[in-house]
Design a protein around this motif. Sequence first.
Motif, short mmCIF file in Angstrom:
data_model
loop_
_atom_site.label_atom_id
_atom_site.label_comp_id
_atom_site.label_asym_id
_atom_site.label_seq_id
_atom_site.Cartn_x
_atom_site.Cartn_y
_atom_site.Cartn_z
N VAL A 34 0.84 -1.19 0.00
CA VAL A 34 0.00 0.00 0.00
C VAL A 34 0.88 1.24 0.00
N PRO A 35 1.38 1.68 -1.15
CA PRO A 35 2.16 2.90 -1.22
C PRO A 35 1.26 4.11 -0.98
N ALA A 36 1.89 5.28 -0.89
CA ALA A 36 1.13 6.49 -0.62
C ALA A 36 0.00 6.64 -1.63
N GLN A 37 -1.19 6.95 -1.15
CA GLN A 37 -2.37 7.00 -2.01
C GLN A 37 -2.47 8.34 -2.72
N GLY A 38 -3.24 8.34 -3.83
CA GLY A 38 -3.52 9.58 -4.53
C GLY A 38 -2.36 10.13 -5.30
N ARG A 39 -1.36 9.30 -5.64
CA ARG A 39 -0.17 9.80 -6.32
C ARG A 39 -0.05 9.26 -7.73
N VAL A 40 -0.35 8.01 -7.94
CA VAL A 40 -0.27 7.43 -9.28
C VAL A 40 -1.64 7.52 -9.95
N VAL A 41 -1.67 8.04 -11.19
CA VAL A 41 -2.94 8.22 -11.90
C VAL A 41 -2.85 7.59 -13.27
N THR A 42 -4.01 7.29 -13.86
CA THR A 42 -4.04 6.76 -15.22
C THR A 42 -3.87 7.91 -16.21
N VAL A 43 -3.31 7.60 -17.34
CA VAL A 43 -3.13 8.56 -18.43
C VAL A 43 -3.85 8.03 -19.66
N GLU A 44 -4.71 8.87 -20.23
CA GLU A 44 -5.44 8.53 -21.45
C GLU A 44 -6.13 7.18 -21.30
N GLU A 45 -6.97 7.09 -20.26
CA GLU A 45 -7.83 5.93 -20.04
C GLU A 45 -7.06 4.61 -19.97
N GLY A 46 -5.95 4.65 -19.26
CA GLY A 46 -5.22 3.42 -19.00
C GLY A 46 -4.14 3.06 -19.98
N SER A 47 -3.83 3.94 -20.94
CA SER A 47 -2.73 3.65 -21.85
C SER A 47 -1.39 3.71 -21.13
N ASN A 58 0.14 24.31 -6.56
CA ASN A 58 -0.43 23.77 -7.79
C ASN A 58 -0.12 22.28 -7.90
N CYS A 59 -0.90 21.60 -8.74
CA CYS A 59 -0.75 20.15 -8.93
C CYS A 59 -0.12 19.88 -10.29
N TYR A 60 0.85 18.97 -10.32
CA TYR A 60 1.53 18.60 -11.56
C TYR A 60 1.53 17.09 -11.71
N VAL A 61 1.69 16.62 -12.95
CA VAL A 61 1.84 15.20 -13.21
C VAL A 61 3.14 15.00 -13.99
N ILE A 62 3.91 13.98 -13.58
CA ILE A 62 5.11 13.57 -14.29
C ILE A 62 4.76 12.29 -15.04
N LEU A 63 5.06 12.24 -16.33
CA LEU A 63 4.66 11.08 -17.14
C LEU A 63 5.63 10.91 -18.30
N PRO A 64 5.70 9.70 -18.87
CA PRO A 64 6.53 9.51 -20.07
C PRO A 64 5.99 10.32 -21.25
N THR A 65 6.88 10.93 -21.99
CA THR A 65 6.49 11.78 -23.11
C THR A 65 5.73 11.00 -24.17
N HIS A 66 6.09 9.74 -24.39
CA HIS A 66 5.46 9.00 -25.48
C HIS A 66 3.98 8.72 -25.20
N LEU A 67 3.52 8.90 -23.95
CA LEU A 67 2.11 8.68 -23.66
C LEU A 67 1.22 9.78 -24.23
N HIS A 68 1.73 11.02 -24.27
CA HIS A 68 0.91 12.10 -24.84
C HIS A 68 1.34 12.46 -26.26
N ARG A 69 2.45 11.94 -26.70
CA ARG A 69 2.96 12.16 -28.05
C ARG A 69 2.97 13.66 -28.37
N ARG A 70 2.28 14.07 -29.44
CA ARG A 70 2.31 15.48 -29.82
C ARG A 70 1.24 16.31 -29.13
N SER A 71 0.32 15.68 -28.45
CA SER A 71 -0.72 16.42 -27.74
C SER A 71 -0.09 17.15 -26.56
N MET A 72 -0.41 18.43 -26.42
CA MET A 72 0.16 19.23 -25.34
C MET A 72 -0.89 19.69 -24.34
#
Length: 380
Positions: A34-47, A58-72
């Motif tokens: 049970v790691p800290a809750q509320g920290r890991v989130v899904t990106v683009e409906e589970g991709s 403010n709230c930020y998300v760190i994610l691999p670039t290839h998950l959002h590709r050219r969408s900003m």
Amino acid sequence: MTFTTSRFHYDVKSMRLRCLGSLMLFLLAWTLAVPAQGRVVTVEEGSGAGLLVHQGGNCYVILPTHLHRRSMDGIRLGSESAGGPIGTARIVHVAPDASDISLGVVRGGLEAACGDVWSGLPRALGDQIRPGTELMLRRPRQRVFEGRRLVVHSSGPDLVRLMPAAGERADLFGGTSGAVAFFGPTPVAMILQADGAAEALAIRMDTLRALVRQVLGEGTTTGLGDTGSTTARVAVPPPGDAVSLPPGDPLEAVQWSAHPVDGAVDPVAMLEGDGAWVFHLGEAPVHLTLRLSETDRLSRIRLRSAPGTGAAVPRRIGIVTDSSTDPARPRPSQIPAPEMTPDGEFELRLGERFAHTVTITIESSWGGGSPVRLDEVSID
């Protein structure tokens, strides 16, 4: 049944040690599962997945670039349980050198369920994730989150190779990118790619933190910094994509501490919609005092700065309201305020308070650039 006093003490001591050992094993297993809750989130409906952190209000998300590709903008984020809060992200930073790491500003319901403070991410893991170390992976899978025990196969200065632990299925594929490996409650690595079902490549969290520090780190935040380096680090949408703020209450600019640069307008003209107030920001903060037509009950203050224009976006903001109409008897009240985000958005909800004047202080800029730009102010 009879027993000697010494044997009784021995048996009780032995029982206590066994119970203590069992309790420690249980707590260790519970911590890993049970790691800290509320920290890991899904990106683009589970991709894939991302890690939430908060910085400067403010709230930020760190994610691999290839998950959002050219969408900003409009990157869809979801919580780990069905029906939980959702949100969107606007990418404000893409790390260089094919590191495959991006940073986005989070807006929507997930803001209230943001993760740990960014500065709390590991600064230096050293050999804490040496080969053989067992970790717990947290990843989205078919609209739910699941845990998987992984073992560090090999570790370098920036990347680690992970494999399923003994007894775990070899299923490191589909939606694993962005999943986070924890050592206890501490996030230590983020999956970048799965080379096959039985192994995955991950970036160490101390390396990831160093990449994100280019934006979120304080560093040099005031003075006449190199604006060009700032715009190179912060990914922003074209200026034409900006949406004007609603007009709000009538405002009058009565005092400001910095003259506009050549070609820019002063705060009076800015409030009339004639252009942006662009000014130099040095060691001293810049103040702007606005007066309402009458003492009014305020609920929200919004600011906007158009990014990608060659001028820096403000960062740390100070807000002071004053309900007095007599300059000789001021009644100032300072309000804690979030930072303006790198995409030039600032919103402060006041919870209703009376004010006749509002003083906005710009204390720093993103990347320490100057001149700094303010396009709009709306107070209601």
